[in-house]
Scaffold this motif. Structure first.
Motif, PDB file in Angstrom:
ATOM      1  N   LEU A 124      -7.858  34.248  28.453  1.00  0.00           N
ATOM      2  CA  LEU A 124      -6.879  33.253  28.873  1.00  0.00           C
ATOM      3  C   LEU A 124      -7.698  31.996  29.173  1.00  0.00           C
ATOM      4  CD1 LEU A 124      -3.828  32.764  29.668  1.00  0.00           C
ATOM      5  CD2 LEU A 124      -4.569  33.068  32.027  1.00  0.00           C
ATOM      6  N   THR A 125      -7.537  30.975  28.330  1.00  0.00           N
ATOM      7  CA  THR A 125      -8.319  29.752  28.503  1.00  0.00           C
ATOM      8  C   THR A 125      -7.521  28.746  29.328  1.00  0.00           C
ATOM      9  OG1 THR A 125      -9.342  30.142  26.352  1.00  0.00           O
ATOM     10  CG2 THR A 125      -9.619  27.953  27.301  1.00  0.00           C
ATOM     11  N   MET A 126      -8.085  28.400  30.476  1.00  0.00           N
ATOM     12  CA  MET A 126      -7.419  27.463  31.387  1.00  0.00           C
ATOM     13  C   MET A 126      -8.081  26.089  31.270  1.00  0.00           C
ATOM     14  SD  MET A 126      -7.498  27.744  35.547  1.00  0.00           S
ATOM     15  CE  MET A 126      -7.759  26.319  36.613  1.00  0.00           C
ATOM     16  N   ALA A 127      -7.260  25.063  31.097  1.00  0.00           N
ATOM     17  CA  ALA A 127      -7.760  23.691  31.077  1.00  0.00           C
ATOM     18  C   ALA A 127      -7.491  23.073  32.446  1.00  0.00           C
ATOM     19  CB  ALA A 127      -7.048  22.889  29.993  1.00  0.00           C
ATOM     20  N   THR A 128      -8.511  22.440  33.012  1.00  0.00           N
ATOM     21  CA  THR A 128      -8.329  21.816  34.316  1.00  0.00           C
ATOM     22  C   THR A 128      -9.249  20.613  34.473  1.00  0.00           C
ATOM     23  OG1 THR A 128      -8.049  22.329  36.673  1.00  0.00           O
ATOM     24  CG2 THR A 128     -10.065  23.144  35.623  1.00  0.00           C
ATOM     25  N   ASN A 129      -9.096  19.917  35.599  1.00  0.00           N
ATOM     26  CA  ASN A 129      -9.982  18.813  35.947  1.00  0.00           C
ATOM     27  C   ASN A 129     -10.494  19.139  37.344  1.00  0.00           C
ATOM     28  OD1 ASN A 129      -9.587  15.644  37.388  1.00  0.00           O
ATOM     29  ND2 ASN A 129     -11.169  16.114  35.915  1.00  0.00           N
ATOM     30  N   ALA A 130     -11.710  19.664  37.394  1.00  0.00           N
ATOM     31  CA  ALA A 130     -12.230  20.233  38.644  1.00  0.00           C
ATOM     32  C   ALA A 130     -12.722  19.170  39.634  1.00  0.00           C
ATOM     33  CB  ALA A 130     -13.329  21.244  38.341  1.00  0.00           C
ATOM     34  N   ALA A 131     -11.844  18.210  39.921  1.00  0.00           N
ATOM     35  CA  ALA A 131     -12.180  17.145  40.867  1.00  0.00           C
ATOM     36  C   ALA A 131     -10.985  16.921  41.779  1.00  0.00           C
ATOM     37  CB  ALA A 131     -12.529  15.865  40.102  1.00  0.00           C
ATOM     38  N   PHE A 132     -10.312  18.026  42.099  1.00  0.00           N
ATOM     39  CA  PHE A 132      -9.036  17.936  42.804  1.00  0.00           C
ATOM     40  C   PHE A 132      -8.973  19.038  43.879  1.00  0.00           C
ATOM     41  CE2 PHE A 132      -4.271  18.293  42.790  1.00  0.00           C
ATOM     42  CZ  PHE A 132      -3.946  16.951  42.900  1.00  0.00           C
ATOM     43  N   PRO A 133      -9.850  18.928  44.893  1.00  0.00           N
ATOM     44  CA  PRO A 133      -9.880  19.955  45.930  1.00  0.00           C
ATOM     45  C   PRO A 133      -8.604  19.937  46.775  1.00  0.00           C
ATOM     46  CG  PRO A 133     -11.245  18.074  46.564  1.00  0.00           C
ATOM     47  CD  PRO A 133     -10.791  17.827  45.143  1.00  0.00           C
ATOM     48  N   PRO A 134      -8.093  21.061  47.272  1.00  0.00           N
ATOM     49  CA  PRO A 134      -8.662  22.410  47.135  1.00  0.00           C
ATOM     50  C   PRO A 134      -8.096  23.166  45.935  1.00  0.00           C
ATOM     51  CG  PRO A 134      -6.859  22.477  48.699  1.00  0.00           C
ATOM     52  CD  PRO A 134      -6.927  21.056  48.179  1.00  0.00           C
ATOM     53  N   ASP A 146      -4.876  27.656  26.736  1.00  0.00           N
ATOM     54  CA  ASP A 146      -3.606  28.386  26.860  1.00  0.00           C
ATOM     55  C   ASP A 146      -2.760  27.899  28.026  1.00  0.00           C
ATOM     56  OD1 ASP A 146      -4.241  30.285  24.779  1.00  0.00           O
ATOM     57  OD2 ASP A 146      -5.714  31.102  26.179  1.00  0.00           O
ATOM     58  N   ILE A 147      -3.424  27.476  29.093  1.00  0.00           N
ATOM     59  CA  ILE A 147      -2.703  27.160  30.315  1.00  0.00           C
ATOM     60  C   ILE A 147      -3.388  25.989  31.024  1.00  0.00           C
ATOM     61  CG2 ILE A 147      -3.970  29.066  31.450  1.00  0.00           C
ATOM     62  CD1 ILE A 147      -1.579  29.477  33.265  1.00  0.00           C
ATOM     63  N   GLY A 148      -2.600  24.996  31.386  1.00  0.00           N
ATOM     64  CA  GLY A 148      -3.132  23.849  32.121  1.00  0.00           C
ATOM     65  C   GLY A 148      -2.769  24.019  33.583  1.00  0.00           C
ATOM     66  N   LEU A 149      -3.773  24.250  34.420  1.00  0.00           N
ATOM     67  CA  LEU A 149      -3.532  24.396  35.857  1.00  0.00           C
ATOM     68  C   LEU A 149      -4.407  23.365  36.535  1.00  0.00           C
ATOM     69  CD1 LEU A 149      -3.331  28.212  36.601  1.00  0.00           C
ATOM     70  CD2 LEU A 149      -1.753  26.487  37.437  1.00  0.00           C
ATOM     71  N   ALA A 150      -3.769  22.344  37.102  1.00  0.00           N
ATOM     72  CA  ALA A 150      -4.542  21.219  37.613  1.00  0.00           C
ATOM     73  C   ALA A 150      -3.755  20.462  38.677  1.00  0.00           C
ATOM     74  CB  ALA A 150      -4.902  20.284  36.458  1.00  0.00           C
ATOM     75  N   GLY A 151      -3.052  21.207  39.516  1.00  0.00           N
ATOM     76  CA  GLY A 151      -2.197  20.538  40.500  1.00  0.00           C
ATOM     77  C   GLY A 151      -1.287  19.581  39.764  1.00  0.00           C
ATOM     78  N   MET A 152      -0.834  20.022  38.600  1.00  0.00           N
ATOM     79  CA  MET A 152      -0.094  19.114  37.727  1.00  0.00           C
ATOM     80  C   MET A 152       1.390  19.060  38.098  1.00  0.00           C
ATOM     81  SD  MET A 152       0.195  18.892  33.594  1.00  0.00           S
ATOM     82  CE  MET A 152      -1.546  18.886  33.227  1.00  0.00           C
ATOM     83  N   THR A 153       1.856  17.848  38.312  1.00  0.00           N
ATOM     84  CA  THR A 153       3.254  17.621  38.686  1.00  0.00           C
ATOM     85  C   THR A 153       4.164  17.708  37.471  1.00  0.00           C
ATOM     86  OG1 THR A 153       2.464  16.116  40.369  1.00  0.00           O
ATOM     87  CG2 THR A 153       4.798  15.950  39.801  1.00  0.00           C
ATOM     88  N   GLU A 170      -8.801  22.581  42.589  1.00  0.00           N
ATOM     89  CA  GLU A 170      -9.925  22.898  41.710  1.00  0.00           C
ATOM     90  C   GLU A 170     -11.088  21.967  42.000  1.00  0.00           C
ATOM     91  OE1 GLU A 170      -6.926  23.162  39.599  1.00  0.00           O
ATOM     92  OE2 GLU A 170      -6.432  21.139  40.194  1.00  0.00           O
ATOM     93  N   TYR A 171     -12.259  22.554  42.118  1.00  0.00           N
ATOM     94  CA  TYR A 171     -13.480  21.802  42.386  1.00  0.00           C
ATOM     95  C   TYR A 171     -14.646  22.669  41.962  1.00  0.00           C
ATOM     96  CZ  TYR A 171     -13.105  24.859  46.460  1.00  0.00           C
ATOM     97  OH  TYR A 171     -12.950  25.968  47.267  1.00  0.00           O
ATOM     98  N   ILE A 172     -15.797  22.035  41.850  1.00  0.00           N
ATOM     99  CA  ILE A 172     -16.983  22.783  41.434  1.00  0.00           C
ATOM    100  C   ILE A 172     -17.704  23.323  42.672  1.00  0.00           C
ATOM    101  CG2 ILE A 172     -19.214  22.653  40.245  1.00  0.00           C
ATOM    102  CD1 ILE A 172     -16.990  22.256  38.253  1.00  0.00           C
ATOM    103  N   GLU A 173     -18.014  24.595  42.628  1.00  0.00           N
ATOM    104  CA  GLU A 173     -18.773  25.218  43.714  1.00  0.00           C
ATOM    105  C   GLU A 173     -19.775  26.168  43.078  1.00  0.00           C
ATOM    106  OE1 GLU A 173     -17.125  26.569  47.917  1.00  0.00           O
ATOM    107  OE2 GLU A 173     -16.918  28.169  46.433  1.00  0.00           O
ATOM    108  N   GLY A 174     -21.045  25.941  43.365  1.00  0.00           N
ATOM    109  CA  GLY A 174     -22.096  26.772  42.780  1.00  0.00           C
ATOM    110  C   GLY A 174     -22.046  26.781  41.262  1.00  0.00           C
ATOM    111  N   GLY A 175     -21.751  25.616  40.679  1.00  0.00           N
ATOM    112  CA  GLY A 175     -21.744  25.496  39.218  1.00  0.00           C
ATOM    113  C   GLY A 175     -20.504  26.074  38.548  1.00  0.00           C
ATOM    114  N   LYS A 176     -19.557  26.550  39.361  1.00  0.00           N
ATOM    115  CA  LYS A 176     -18.343  27.159  38.787  1.00  0.00           C
ATOM    116  C   LYS A 176     -17.092  26.461  39.313  1.00  0.00           C
ATOM    117  CE  LYS A 176     -19.289  32.009  37.819  1.00  0.00           C
ATOM    118  NZ  LYS A 176     -19.012  33.353  38.325  1.00  0.00           N
ATOM    119  N   VAL A 177     -16.003  26.585  38.560  1.00  0.00           N
ATOM    120  CA  VAL A 177     -14.740  26.028  39.030  1.00  0.00           C
ATOM    121  C   VAL A 177     -14.115  26.999  40.039  1.00  0.00           C
ATOM    122  CG1 VAL A 177     -12.437  25.211  38.396  1.00  0.00           C
ATOM    123  CG2 VAL A 177     -14.370  24.827  36.841  1.00  0.00           C
TER     124      VAL A 177
END
Ligand code: GLN
Length: 283
Positions: free
Chosen positions: A60-70, A118-125, A72-79
């Protein structure tokens, strides 16, 4: 089959009338037989074949923008974050391995439309314009657009921000709903100017250094950003309340149904709320 033998038996007694009845009943019999056969060809989980296709088999491939805490964000090199955890729970339900692709917020819709994700999860309105491009699942969270200012700012409310002749410069993250609303309400109305940044954090820096007078952004990242930069505050005024949902390709209906059902189950059994509560403390 039942119809046929009943007609045959009756046929011994009633000659011609039965022949006509047979003609009427034949299509019915065929319809029953055909519909039974059709059931057998519906997508089933046989031999590892699922009823849906994903961008990469078994994932399941998720597309996101990991600059939107909490979310999605980068922690220890991972989303990490709420959306990453919800996606992991959906993937588990569907028997898929989760893969997260970090990209510009702008690019998520294109990745979905092109079948790369497959899925865009990004706090998307959920917005009407986006609904033209993608399918949205059920909503899993509420977001609020808020206004961030310097502690000593003259902007104290939404009315101040939209005041005639005020000519404020508003910082936003490009192509987010904060951009959408302020462009319409402020820039297009001739009440001020919008400065667009690719990351919310960059808009916050612009506020800190005085390049913009305020930032309009979602409340949860707003809290995260303000807690890290001194001298900023979030106004009590809510700009607008929104619904977050997962975005998906419009044509891949089978996958959409599978993901949407999985997400609904995760909402109903309390999993989603448990995940959100780990990141957001009620206030
Ligand atoms: N909720 C906003 C939007 O959908 C912001 C999302 C984001 O920046 N990740 O436009």
């Amino acid at each position: 089959m039942m119809y046929v033998s009943a007609i045959r038996m009756a046929g011994h007694r009633k000659g011609k009338v039965i022949k006509m009845k047979k003609l009427i009943l034949l299509p019915l019999v065929l319809a029953v037989v055909l519909s039974v056969a059709a059931c057998g060809t519906e997508p089933q989980e046989s031999g590892g074949q699922r009823g849906f296709k994903t961008a990469v088999e078994g994932k399941l491939t998720m597309a996101t923008n990991a600059a939107f805490p909490p979310y999605e964000y980068i922690e220890g090199g991972k989303v990490a974050g709420i959306d990453a955890e919800i996606a992991a729970a959906i993937a588990e339900k569907l028997g898929l391995e989760l893969q997260i692709d970090d990209m510009e917020f702008d690019s998520i819709t294109e990745a979905l439309k092109g079948g790369k994700a497959d899925i865009g999860l990004a706090g998307m309105t959920v917005t009407p314009d986006r609904q033209e491009e993608v399918n949205f699942t059920v909503s899993y969270a509420t977001g609020v657009q808020v206004i961030i200012v310097k502690e000593d700012s003259a902007i104290k409310s939404l009315e101040d921000l939209k005041a005639q002749g005020a000519n404020h410069v508003v910082g936003v993250q490009r192509n987010t709903t904060g951009d959408l609303y302020t462009t319409k309400d402020i820039e297009n109305a001739g009440l001020g100017k919008i400065d667009r940044y690719s990351k919310g954090a960059d808009a916050i820096q612009a506020l800190k250094t005085g390049k913009v007078d305020c930032v309009v952004i979602d409340n949860e990242p707003a809290k995260a950003f303000v807690s890290e930069v001194e001298g900023l505050k979030i106004l009590e005024t809510e700009y607008i309340i929104e619904e977050y949902a997962a975005a998906m390709n419009k044509e891949n209906i089978e996958l959409y149904e599978a993901v949407n059902t999985a997400l609904q189950e995760l909402i109903q059994d309390g999993t989603v709320q448990t995940i959100i509560d780990r990141y957001i403390t009620a206030n």
